[in-house]
Design an enzyme around this catalytic site. Structure first.
Site, PDB file in Angstrom:
ATOM      1  N   HIS A  79       1.619  -4.960   4.038  1.00 55.37           N
ATOM      2  CA  HIS A  79       0.428  -5.196   4.751  1.00 55.37           C
ATOM      3  C   HIS A  79      -0.554  -3.995   4.431  1.00 55.37           C
ATOM      4  O   HIS A  79       0.041  -2.694   3.918  1.00 55.37           O
ATOM      5  CB  HIS A  79       0.776  -5.190   6.270  1.00 55.37           C
ATOM      6  CG  HIS A  79       1.187  -3.909   6.900  1.00 55.37           C
ATOM      7  ND1 HIS A  79       2.345  -3.546   6.655  1.00 55.37           N
ATOM      8  CD2 HIS A  79       0.512  -2.938   7.649  1.00 55.37           C
ATOM      9  CE1 HIS A  79       2.769  -2.476   7.131  1.00 55.37           C
ATOM     10  NE2 HIS A  79       1.699  -2.050   8.016  1.00 55.37           N
ATOM     11  N   HIS A 101       1.335  -1.083   2.127  1.00 55.24           N
ATOM     12  CA  HIS A 101       2.499  -0.479   2.332  1.00 55.24           C
ATOM     13  C   HIS A 101       3.644  -1.232   3.103  1.00 55.24           C
ATOM     14  O   HIS A 101       3.361  -2.426   3.682  1.00 55.24           O
ATOM     15  CB  HIS A 101       2.231   0.936   2.805  1.00 55.24           C
ATOM     16  CG  HIS A 101       1.689   1.022   4.330  1.00 55.24           C
ATOM     17  ND1 HIS A 101       0.328   0.509   4.338  1.00 55.24           N
ATOM     18  CD2 HIS A 101       2.183   0.886   5.647  1.00 55.24           C
ATOM     19  CE1 HIS A 101       0.052   0.560   5.672  1.00 55.24           C
ATOM     20  NE2 HIS A 101       1.131   0.697   6.395  1.00 55.24           N
TER      21      HIS A 101
END
Length: 315
Positions: free
Chosen positions: A141, A291
């Site tokens: 995300h 990440h």
């Protein structure tokens, strides 16, 4: 030219059909370009840069984050951030105030009422362990894309590290865009997508927790492919937590295309992985990356604090 193979029935001159499902990702050479075209790469004079992967991630050695940043050091760190997208500082051991002061060199700090606060409202505290709320970080995300102005970046420090696991991974979304098939680029260049906070949090919070924020955080539209405001680089800007549909596209087709785009962050060639030690700091460009916090530490405790920097409206 025909292909000859030998079977128990004798030689054959036609290779049998080998069909695999379409819209997938397959092996082969990938373009791994770290810098924008025409970018002038210069040596760093105030610290050492130790690359951690081909296009993304570098450890910075010799920079003291606990003190006010002189303008020259701030400029070099910003250049390193643009060139490497995520910077790591081993054993920085910052206080919460020092962490906030460091992040503040890049702009005003944002708050997030959906996450637990640390020493102040602009410090988010992730305290994970036995009995904690199930993690909502172990998905690829980009932070707060449900806002009109998603975060420019974030500074994360690990206060307590489990004896094993708990790594964090980042993916280079410029590399992800570079490697999209030509026909997919033609479909997504200029397209808009809807982002909403509810899908990302409804898996863990009930309606009573989310309803007070619903009117304050309406769905927003962002480009499927955004342009980096400092480098001019084109980057894929959809994510599995908050992107719900592509505007003006049939729902089934939107779902199918988004599934393919979400997959791009999973390519190892676009990733860097950091194995934390207590006091480590990571500073990432939220405009250019996704990440994933790896949730493999079971009931062991993992404590992190994050400070996020207000960003601009994607274009």
């Amino acid at each position: 030219m025909s292909v000859t193979s030998v079977t128990s029935a004798g030689p054959r001159t036609v290779l049998r059909e080998a069909r695999i499902p379409g819209d997938g990702m397959y092996e082969g050479r990938r373009t791994l370009r770290r810098l924008p075209k025409g970018w002038e790469e210069r040596p760093y004079e105030l610290f050492e840069v130790v690359p951690q992967a081909r296009t993304i991630g570098a450890e910075i050695r010799g920079a003291d984050l606990s003190r006010p940043l002189p303008p020259a050091l701030r400029e070099e760190l910003n250049r390193a951030l643009l060139e490497w997208k995520v910077l790591f500082f081993r054993g920085a051991h910052l206080t919460s105030d020092q962490q906030r002061d460091f992040a503040g060199n890049w702009g005003a700090l944002e708050t997030n009422p959906l996450l637990a606060a640390g020493s102040s409202d602009d410090v988010v505290r992730f305290d994970k362990g036995d009995g904690a709320v199930p993690t909502y970080e172990n998905v690829w995300h980009t932070d707060v894309t449900f806002r009109e102005r998603p975060a420019l970046g974030a500074v994360l420090q690990l206060r307590e590290v489990p004896p094993f696991g708990g790594d964090t991974m980042w993916a280079d979304m410029a590399a992800a865009y570079d490697n999209l098939p030509r026909e997919v680029k033609e479909r997504v260049d200029g397209a808009l997508a809807v982002h909403d906070f509810i899908p990302g949090f409804a898996r863990f919070y009930g309606p009573e927790r989310l309803l007070p924020h619903q009117d304050l955080l309406p769905p927003v539209e962002h480009p499927v492919v955004r342009t980096h405001p400092e480098t001019g680089r084109r980057m894929l800007f959809v994510n599995a937590s908050f992107t719900t549909r592509i505007t003006g596209v049939d729902r089934d087709e939107s779902d199918r295309l988004l599934r393919f785009l979400f997959q791009q962050a999973h390519v190892p060639e676009y990733q860097v992985r950091w194995r934390w030690q207590p006091g480590d700091v990571a500073f990432w460009d939220n405009r250019a990356t996704q990440h994933y916090a790896v949730g493999d530490y079971g009931s062991e405790r993992r404590v992190a604090e994050r400070v996020a920097i207000e960003g601009d409206r994607p274009f």
